[in-house]
Design a protein around this motif. Structure first.
Motif, mmCIF file in Angstrom:
data_model
loop_
_atom_site.group_PDB
_atom_site.id
_atom_site.type_symbol
_atom_site.label_atom_id
_atom_site.label_comp_id
_atom_site.label_asym_id
_atom_site.label_seq_id
_atom_site.Cartn_x
_atom_site.Cartn_y
_atom_site.Cartn_z
ATOM 1 N N GLY A 74 -7.432 -0.536 -10.660
ATOM 2 C CA GLY A 74 -6.178 -0.165 -10.011
ATOM 3 C C GLY A 74 -5.467 0.949 -10.747
ATOM 4 N N SER B 211 -2.717 4.676 -9.888
ATOM 5 C CA SER B 211 -2.008 5.524 -8.929
ATOM 6 C C SER B 211 -2.893 6.672 -8.478
ATOM 7 N N PRO C 245 -5.179 -3.437 -2.828
ATOM 8 C CA PRO C 245 -3.898 -4.040 -3.239
ATOM 9 C C PRO C 245 -3.461 -3.653 -4.641
ATOM 10 N N HIS C 246 -4.356 -3.076 -5.424
ATOM 11 C CA HIS C 246 -4.045 -2.721 -6.808
ATOM 12 C C HIS C 246 -3.780 -1.228 -6.992
ATOM 13 N N SER D 80 -1.458 2.246 -6.170
ATOM 14 C CA SER D 80 -0.207 2.858 -5.737
ATOM 15 C C SER D 80 -0.574 4.225 -5.175
ATOM 16 N N VAL E 94 0.241 7.779 -2.936
ATOM 17 C CA VAL E 94 1.189 8.767 -2.415
ATOM 18 C C VAL E 94 0.417 9.769 -1.581
ATOM 19 N N ALA F 135 -1.417 1.859 6.107
ATOM 20 C CA ALA F 135 -0.459 0.819 6.516
ATOM 21 C C ALA F 135 -1.085 -0.139 7.529
ATOM 22 N N VAL G 229 -2.368 -2.081 3.328
ATOM 23 C CA VAL G 229 -2.255 -1.645 1.930
ATOM 24 C C VAL G 229 -0.776 -1.700 1.534
ATOM 25 N N PRO G 230 -0.421 -2.439 0.481
ATOM 26 C CA PRO G 230 0.988 -2.754 0.220
ATOM 27 C C PRO G 230 1.817 -1.640 -0.401
ATOM 28 N N ASP G 231 1.200 -0.724 -1.142
ATOM 29 C CA ASP G 231 1.985 0.259 -1.888
ATOM 30 C C ASP G 231 1.586 1.676 -1.473
ATOM 31 N N VAL G 232 2.181 2.128 -0.378
ATOM 32 C CA VAL G 232 1.894 3.459 0.162
ATOM 33 C C VAL G 232 3.209 4.204 0.329
ATOM 34 N N GLN G 233 3.283 5.397 -0.254
ATOM 35 C CA GLN G 233 4.474 6.232 -0.094
ATOM 36 C C GLN G 233 4.112 7.517 0.633
#
Length: 260
Positions: free
Chosen positions: A95, A97, A120-121, A123, A125, A136, A140-144
């Motif tokens: 995991g 970024s 899930p691990h 981050s 962008v 999304a 996937v929980p951490d999407v910016q």
């Protein structure tokens, strides 16, 4: 193979080799010599190559034309799928970024990430609407998604708002798409605003992995957003000319050839 994809491969071969001839192209693509002559006529009209007796030579002009997402997704689709699969090996172990640039090959990678156990691990962008929606939709929980102006032709977010946000960010790995790659001009694209975002992704990542199918090797677009010195890995497909692959390796860049 679509005519558009064949012509892009012919343009890339011409740029790398300097000159191509009708007979060799006819054998390579398993089409008639007359089909190749029509292809070369189209490319000559577009300023991509210069027609000469028996073939064509490379044009020195910088390209500016952009294709729609739909047209680009159809071009070299098998190669893009293989490249995306190979790119999974460069996700941060355990995991971390990542930046995902806008582009159809990166979109293919995002689809694979969405169903990966490591998702899930991560981050993530991105400045791509289709990529953010794909991730999304897969939960996937951490999407910016960067904020800013959306370019209709590529559905990429660009502009000062996105760049100000990027100035605060760093990532373990940036996965970058490109319209073109050459030794002298580096990575290039048609639009200066998209080039600015791509450059920010490159400059703010610890490792830069470029996803580039073989039709883009040896061609130049108007705006360079990174030199070869800025990148760590190039992933391409097995139609890439060995000449240019070795030249890239000589720059201490890892080259991964994904088999279709």
């Amino acid at each position: 193979m679509y005519a558009e994809e064949r012509r892009r491969q012919i343009a890339s071969l011409t740029a790398v080799e300097g000159r191509v001839n009708v007979t060799e192209l006819s054998e390579r693509f398993n089409v008639t010599a007359e089909t190749i002559r029509r292809d070369l006529a189209v490319l000559d009209k577009d300023g991509v190559v210069h027609r000469v007796h028996g073939g064509a030579v490379a044009s020195q002009s910088f390209q500016t034309a952009e294709f729609t997402l739909d047209a680009r997704s159809r071009s070299a689709s098998n190669a893009k799928s293989a490249i995306a699969t190979a790119a999974l090996e460069f996700l941060p172990a355990g995991g971390g970024s990542i930046f995902l640039d806008a582009g159809t090959t990166i979109n293919a990678l995002a689809d694979l990430i969405g169903s990966s156990p490591i998702a899930p691990h991560l981050s993530i962008v991105s400045n791509s609407l289709p990529i953010a929606l794909s991730l999304a939709s897969n939960g996937v929980p951490d999407v910016q998604l960067l904020g800013g102006t959306v370019r209709a032709i590529t559905q990429a977010v660009v502009g000062d708002t996105a760049l100000r946000t990027m100035a605060l960010m760093r990532a373990d790995v940036a996965f970058i798409g490109t319209n073109a790659l050459t030794l002298d001009h580096g990575l290039s694209t048609a639009d200066s605003q998209e080039a600015a975002i791509k450059s920010a992704f490159v400059n703010h990542a610890h490792k830069v992995v470029v996803l580039c199918d073989s039709t883009k090797l040896g061609t130049d677009y108007l705006v360079s957003f990174a030199s070869l010195d800025d990148i760590d890995v190039v992933i391409t497909d097995n139609d890439a000319p060995e000449t240019i692959l070795q030249q890239i390796r000589d720059r201490d860049i890892d080259v991964v050839v994904a088999k279709r």
